[in-house]
Write an enzyme that holds these catalytic residues in place. Structure first.
Site, mmCIF file in Angstrom:
data_model
loop_
_atom_site.group_PDB
_atom_site.id
_atom_site.type_symbol
_atom_site.label_atom_id
_atom_site.label_comp_id
_atom_site.label_asym_id
_atom_site.label_seq_id
_atom_site.Cartn_x
_atom_site.Cartn_y
_atom_site.Cartn_z
ATOM 1 N N GLU A 73 1.082 -0.478 -5.094
ATOM 2 C CA GLU A 73 0.134 0.601 -5.348
ATOM 3 C C GLU A 73 0.971 1.878 -5.435
ATOM 4 O O GLU A 73 1.345 2.454 -4.415
ATOM 5 C CB GLU A 73 -0.899 0.714 -4.232
ATOM 6 C CG GLU A 73 -1.982 1.728 -4.561
ATOM 7 C CD GLU A 73 -2.399 2.601 -3.396
ATOM 8 O OE1 GLU A 73 -3.354 3.374 -3.571
ATOM 9 O OE2 GLU A 73 -1.782 2.524 -2.327
ATOM 10 N N ASP A 76 0.813 -1.208 0.000
ATOM 11 C CA ASP A 76 0.000 0.000 0.000
ATOM 12 C C ASP A 76 0.850 1.263 0.000
ATOM 13 O O ASP A 76 1.916 1.313 0.608
ATOM 14 C CB ASP A 76 -0.897 -0.020 1.249
ATOM 15 C CG ASP A 76 -1.795 1.188 1.354
ATOM 16 O OD1 ASP A 76 -2.618 1.382 0.435
ATOM 17 O OD2 ASP A 76 -1.670 1.940 2.334
#
Length: 730
Positions: free
Chosen positions: A465, A412
């Protein structure tokens, strides 16, 4: 008591005040000097009598209470060297019990552990830190170890010692900053925390174990003695079959928030076992290859969806035990479904029981908020340049991939890690040593995570990401890349969603938003994400983004999904998107499964099911997802007609033609160039009546030798309104 063996008052006082930094030098049984005698010091505030019992069960001596707060002492004049013993204690009410003295045991950690911990290269650090039930020196109990280098004193506390930090202060292991203790008689299921006397003499809030393997169910925050996951795995064949390079494999990911995918009676959450059973049935029917879970590393606040974790080694206890989580992964593998988990090394919350100022200093984070604080999320940033912190995080990745058999980590917020000025104004960040904005420590850390993952969990994947143009995110470290296997294509997602949200009459002026992604489509190994981030915070649902009346909204969404599944790149769709949930996602309640009673919603679900089946069965749609040889425009510039047509190729020479009409009109006799003469068949049409469409179809098409669009053949098609069709040569 022999007078000259009386313990120093300063030591006794330090124990009573919880400020003794070297308890193993003082407590337990030891020689008072080289020539003796043996002395025993015990702190037992709930006892009125303490007795030493030898290995034969005989009383060796009674200790004298020399302080009313519970400090006992004795000297054994006739004994020449320490011997195995137990303590027999009695309280003022006459209750009697026996126990092993924790201060009679040697260390669990070895010299090699100290060396590797000190070097920040203990890649399986979880085998030593944390709480491990074990048999040590012939006695059952639990070994505790925690890194707190600036602490004056660290103690294990729990119900077993009335949460009294004076009772079980730990042994410091040299310069590593690791504290450890073996507590006999403590087993699985005991709750515990660490009480830490900080570097400046202040007690920290009680801290959960950074390497805890289990935790209480939130909102409770204690760690639970559990040890590493114990599960008899049955997925060896699955693990062995994973390939190091999966760029040519079909990867279609269903992104799931476990708390809100489905709920039981009374809006109760399902457990891991029920989730496994229902997910397997659904994912199998829908032909997804992988499921991706929003973070399941233990987190205190459900509203963070797991993105503010405090337990980087603990599957959240909301749905069951670590073994229950492992069993779910095992069952998914048995059904042929890969498991991806979101992993969050970019930041951590400032909850008092977590990592923040863990030993009274900025240990895991930076002291300077310009480096250590995320204003956007009110969270703290890891100090990746500290080798122990980087080791802690790398080993967490290893644990999930190797020990919990997860197939991939979706990392993330990588962009926030890569740039020192991420979401910061001028003057709010500190340049790197070269004066630049790149976070060099984070870059090295990410490379290390990816290299370590490949070594310890062959065939596993890492997915970034990452929303910027940082070069080489999915290039190997050996080629000066970050080493990820795949990267989310955030630019494609933003551009295409913006285009699709427009009224078709305006789309011709924004045609490039659908085609621009192909300019850079092969610069990285991309995943095309329609993730949870696109259906929260007022963004509405996927269906709600589409323009037009109700029929057109559904048609637009179906056409868009067709375009996406035809486009180069692996696929990701957040739960609910597959059946066109109408309202924005709410993490506190189940998806609106009742909508499947509506043929329009069920039609979208059937389309996604069939797109997945076609994608998986058709080499041209996945083999060269990451290679420019796998894509060729037929006509990407027909802005006036809002149409897009392209070819997908595999190494078997059998192409698939994909044509999208993003206008709400039927286009009769629309001619497109094709690479082969002869019969072509329409293998999927998003406007099919079974999907809720108007049923405008082509069936079989005859491609003649009339060249067009640079192709040797062509065919006249009927393009459905707001539809995408797939053509395959017979």
């Amino acid at each position: 008591m022999i007078p000259d063996t009386a313990p120093p008052a300063t030591d006794i006082d330090a124990i009573l005040r919880g400020q003794h930094g070297d308890p193993f030098r003082f407590l337990g049984m030891r020689l008072a000097s080289e020539t003796g005698p043996i002395v025993v010091n015990v702190f037992a505030p709930d006892a009125s009598e303490v007795e030493v019992i030898d290995a034969k069960g005989k009383s060796a001596c009674k200790l004298e209470l020399i302080n009313s707060e519970g400090f006992f002492h004795a000297a054994l004049g006739r004994r020449k060297k320490p011997f195995p013993y137990r303590l027999r204690l009695r309280n003022p009410q006459g209750h009697e019990w026996e126990m092993h003295d924790p201060y009679a045991f040697g260390p669990v950690l070895g010299e090699m552990d100290e060396y590797l911990l000190g070097e920040g290269r203990h890649e399986e650090i979880y085998r030593r830190l944390g709480a491990h039930p074990m048999t040590h020196e012939g006695v059952e109990g639990t070994s505790f170890a925690v890194w707190a280098p600036n602490a004056r004193r660290v103690s294990v506390v729990g119900h077993f010692n009335a949460w009294d930090g004076r009772r079980h202060p730990m042994r410091r292991r040299g310069a590593t900053g690791v504290w450890e203790i073996f507590l006999p008689g403590i087993g699985r299921g005991e709750t515990y925390k660490y009480e830490i006397l900080g570097t400046y003499g202040h007690l920290q809030p009680l801290k959960a174990d950074p390497v805890g393997f289990a935790a209480e169910v939130p909102p409770e925050t204690a760690s639970v003695v559990h040890g590493m996951v114990r599960h008899e795995w049955t997925d060896a064949g699955w693990i062995e079959a994973r390939r190091p390079d999966q760029r040519a494999d079909p990867i279609s990911i269903y992104e799931v928030h476990l708390e809100s995918w489905r709920r039981g009676d009374g809006n109760s959450m399902l457990d891991y076992a029920a989730l496994a059973e229902q997910l397997i049935d659904y994912l199998t029917e829908m032909n997804f290859t992988h499921v991706e879970f929003l973070p399941v590393t233990e987190y205190p606040f459900s509203g963070s969806w797991g993105y503010q974790p405090v337990g980087m080694y603990a599957p959240t206890s909301r749905f069951g035990s670590p073994e229950d989580f492992a069993a779910m992964v095992d069952r998914l593998h048995g059904a042929g479904i890969g498991v991806i988990v979101d992993w969050v090394p970019a930041h951590f919350p400032s909850d008092a029981h977590g990592l923040a100022r863990f030993d009274g200093t900025a240990l895991y984070e930076h002291e300077d908020p310009r480096l250590g604080f995320h204003k956007d999320w009110n969270t703290l940033i890891y100090n990746y340049g500290r080798r122990e912190v980087a080791n802690f995080l790398r080993a967490s990745a290893t644990y999930w991939l190797k020990e919990l058999h997860v197939d991939a980590l979706r990392v993330d917020a990588v962009a926030s890690m890569l740039y020192l000025d991420y979401s910061r104004n001028e003057g709010e960040w500190i340049p790197n040593r070269y004066g630049g904005r790149e976070n060099l420590d984070a870059i090295d850390f990410l490379k290390g995570v990816n290299e370590t993952a490949r070594h310890y969990a062959p065939g596993s994947l890492t997915i970034a990401e990452e929303s910027t143009a940082f070069p080489g995110v999915s290039r190997p470290v050996s080629e000066d890349g970050l080493g990820f296997d795949f990267k989310w294509n955030m630019g494609w997602m933003h551009d295409t969603l913006e285009y699709m949200s427009l009224d078709p009459i305006h789309r011709k002026y924004h045609h490039h938003q659908m085609t621009f992604g192909l300019v850079y489509a092969f610069s990285e190994n991309f995943v095309l994400p329609l993730s949870h981030d696109e259906v929260v915070h007022g963004k509405g649902s996927m269906l709600g983004k589409m323009p037009g009346d109700r029929w057109q909204k559904f048609a637009n969404l179906r056409a868009y999904y067709g375009f996406m599944w035809g486009h180069p790149g692996k696929k990701l769709l957040f739960m609910g998107g597959e059946f066109a949930q109408e309202r924005e996602w709410n993490h506190d309640q189940s998806l609106d499964w009742h909508l499947l009673d509506d043929p329009m919603h069920d039609g979208v679900r059937k389309l996604v099911r069939d797109l997945n089946a076609l994608y998986r069965a058709t080499p041209a749609l996945h083999r060269r997802d990451c290679s420019p040889e796998g894509f060729q425009w037929i006509e990407g510039g027909d802005a006036d007609n809002n149409t897009f047509s392209f070819l997908r190729w595999a190494d078997d020479g059998r192409p698939v033609a994909v044509i999208s009409n993003m206008a709400p009109v039927v286009r009769e006799g629309y001619r497109v160039g094709l690479p082969l003469e002869g019969t072509w068949r329409e293998v999927l049409n998003s406007d099919a009546s079974d999907y809720g469409g108007s049923g405008v179809a082509n069936g079989t098409i005859r491609a003649t030798g009339e060249g067009m669009h640079g192709q040797p053949a062509s065919a006249a098609l009927t393009l459905p309104p707001l539809g995408t069709i797939f053509l395959s040569p017979e």
